[in-house]
Write an enzyme that holds these catalytic residues in place. Structure first.
Site, PDB file in Angstrom:
ATOM      1  N   ILE A  93       0.863  -1.180   0.000  1.00 24.92           N
ATOM      2  CA  ILE A  93       0.000   0.000   0.000  1.00 24.92           C
ATOM      3  C   ILE A  93       0.901   1.234   0.000  1.00 24.92           C
ATOM      4  CG2 ILE A  93      -1.800   1.241   1.272  1.00 24.92           C
ATOM      5  CD1 ILE A  93      -2.615  -1.527   0.129  1.00 24.92           C
ATOM      6  N   ASN A 108      -4.418   1.179 -10.309  1.00 28.63           N
ATOM      7  CA  ASN A 108      -4.203  -0.145  -9.723  1.00 28.63           C
ATOM      8  C   ASN A 108      -5.176  -1.137 -10.340  1.00 28.63           C
ATOM      9  OD1 ASN A 108      -3.082  -2.048  -7.777  1.00 28.63           O
ATOM     10  ND2 ASN A 108      -5.068  -1.926  -6.733  1.00 28.63           N
ATOM     11  N   THR A 109      -4.767  -2.382 -10.412  1.00 26.60           N
ATOM     12  CA  THR A 109      -5.671  -3.424 -10.874  1.00 26.60           C
ATOM     13  C   THR A 109      -5.860  -4.420  -9.733  1.00 26.60           C
ATOM     14  OG1 THR A 109      -5.946  -5.240 -12.413  1.00 26.60           O
ATOM     15  CG2 THR A 109      -3.695  -4.570 -12.013  1.00 26.60           C
ATOM     16  N   HIS A 110      -7.114  -4.764  -9.483  1.00 28.58           N
ATOM     17  CA  HIS A 110      -7.443  -5.641  -8.358  1.00 28.58           C
ATOM     18  C   HIS A 110      -8.290  -6.804  -8.865  1.00 28.58           C
ATOM     19  CE1 HIS A 110      -8.235  -6.795  -4.233  1.00 28.58           C
ATOM     20  NE2 HIS A 110      -9.512  -6.898  -4.536  1.00 28.58           N
ATOM     21  N   ASP A 142      -6.280   5.768  -4.054  1.00 24.17           N
ATOM     22  CA  ASP A 142      -6.402   6.908  -3.119  1.00 24.17           C
ATOM     23  C   ASP A 142      -5.759   6.458  -1.797  1.00 24.17           C
ATOM     24  OD1 ASP A 142      -9.962   6.493  -2.242  1.00 24.17           O
ATOM     25  OD2 ASP A 142      -8.185   5.249  -1.835  1.00 24.17           O
ATOM     26  N   GLY A 144      -6.832   4.956   0.631  1.00 25.41           N
ATOM     27  CA  GLY A 144      -7.360   3.745   1.285  1.00 25.41           C
ATOM     28  C   GLY A 144      -6.781   2.494   0.643  1.00 25.41           C
ATOM     29  N   ASP A 146      -7.567  -0.231  -1.892  1.00 22.92           N
ATOM     30  CA  ASP A 146      -8.472  -0.617  -2.997  1.00 22.92           C
ATOM     31  C   ASP A 146      -9.787   0.167  -2.956  1.00 22.92           C
ATOM     32  OD1 ASP A 146      -7.402  -4.020  -2.452  1.00 22.92           O
ATOM     33  OD2 ASP A 146      -6.601  -2.515  -3.839  1.00 22.92           O
TER      34      ASP A 146
HETATM   35  C1  GRF Z   1      -3.015  -9.667 -10.433  1.00 22.10           C
HETATM   36  O1  GRF Z   1      -4.216 -10.411 -10.498  1.00 22.10           O
HETATM   37  C2  GRF Z   1      -3.221  -8.475  -9.537  1.00 22.10           C
HETATM   38  O2  GRF Z   1      -4.500  -7.889  -9.645  1.00 22.10           O
HETATM   39  C3  GRF Z   1      -3.063  -9.106  -8.178  1.00 22.10           C
HETATM   40  O3  GRF Z   1      -2.002 -10.034  -8.320  1.00 22.10           O
HETATM   41  C4  GRF Z   1      -1.927 -10.418  -9.686  1.00 22.10           C
HETATM   42  C5  GRF Z   1      -0.570 -10.047 -10.175  1.00 22.10           C
HETATM   43  O4  GRF Z   1      -0.376 -10.699 -11.347  1.00 22.10           O
HETATM   44  N1  GRF Z   1      -2.754  -8.117  -7.178  1.00 22.10           N
HETATM   45  P1  GRF Z   1       0.943 -10.372 -12.230  1.00 22.10           P
HETATM   46  O5  GRF Z   1       2.097 -10.170 -11.251  1.00 22.10           O
HETATM   47  O6  GRF Z   1       0.649  -9.135 -13.020  1.00 22.10           O
HETATM   48  O7  GRF Z   1       1.106 -11.615 -13.080  1.00 22.10           O
END
Ligand code: GRF
Length: 201
Positions: A93, A108-110, A142, A144, A146
């Site tokens: 974080i 960010n991607t979650h 932000d 927080g 996620d």
């Molecule tokens: C992704 O699904 C991400 O959202 C999560 O961990 C995974 C990382 O995958 N936090 P990579 O390292 O991009 O293969």
């Protein structure tokens, strides 16, 4: 646009960005100028080195406090003067120093449909809960965990026989496409953030 990508693991999201840029270097509208990580010895860094990109590692244990680490990460990132920072599987974080520098520019991607199942085990939590659909969320970071404004989401069906890994792999297929599309659009067309809304032209 100049991108710095932050990774902590296999870096398949990073690889998806590298491949999309390589396929259309002028049209994509962004290039990766550096890759940062919070740990050594990960495939994500190998992918960056194979692509001839500068890398930096900022480990929490190398700093006296978490705050010092946050400042060091901000400075290491700022050295590359990014227009956007992409946290792609980065498992830390970021704090107030990082957000002071890059707030409103960190994507960010979650691997879950926020606000459901935030945190480090989004896939496991959705599976354990018995969710019938889950998916992935690309959002601005932000202060927080996620909780920042959502840019895009993708839905993935949960199968009765799913294991965490099987489900996570299916989510990552959607996640990589979503991230590549979103980062390209933000870079090419710009955006505005108004409260919890992200306005794309
Ligand atoms: C992704 O699904 C991400 O959202 C999560 O961990 C995974 C990382 O995958 N936090 P990579 O390292 O991009 O293969």
């Amino acid at each position: 646009a100049r991108l710095v990508v932050l990774v902590s693991g296999s870096g398949t999201n990073l690889q998806a960005l590298l491949d999309a840029i390589a396929a259309d270097p002028d049209g994509y509208g962004a290039r990766i100028v550096a890759v940062g990580a919070d740990r050594d010895g990960i495939v994500g860094l190998e992918r960056a080195e194979k692509a001839g990109l500068p890398t930096f590692v900022c480990r929490v244990k190398d700093h006296p406090t978490r705050d010092a680490w946050d400042l060091a990460l901000a400075e290491a990132t700022a050295a590359y003067d990014p227009d956007l920072v992409v946290s792609a599987g980065f498992m830390k974080i970021v704090g107030k120093h990082f957000l002071a520098r890059f707030g409103g520019k960190v994507v960010n991607t979650h691997p879950a449909l926020l606000p459901s199942f935030p945190g480090a085990h989004g896939v496991r939590d959705a599976l354990a809960y018995g969710a019938k659909v889950t998916g992935c969320t690309v959002h601005f970071v932000d202060d927080g965990v996620d909780t920042g404004p959502i840019i895009a989401q993708g839905v993935v069906e949960v199968r009765a026989d799913d294991t965490e890994d099987a489900l996570h792999e299916r989510i990552k297929e959607v996640e990589r496409r979503l991230l590549v599309d979103v980062v390209g659009r933000l870079a090419r067309d710009g955006y505005r953030i108004e409260g919890r809304k992200v306005l794309l032209p």
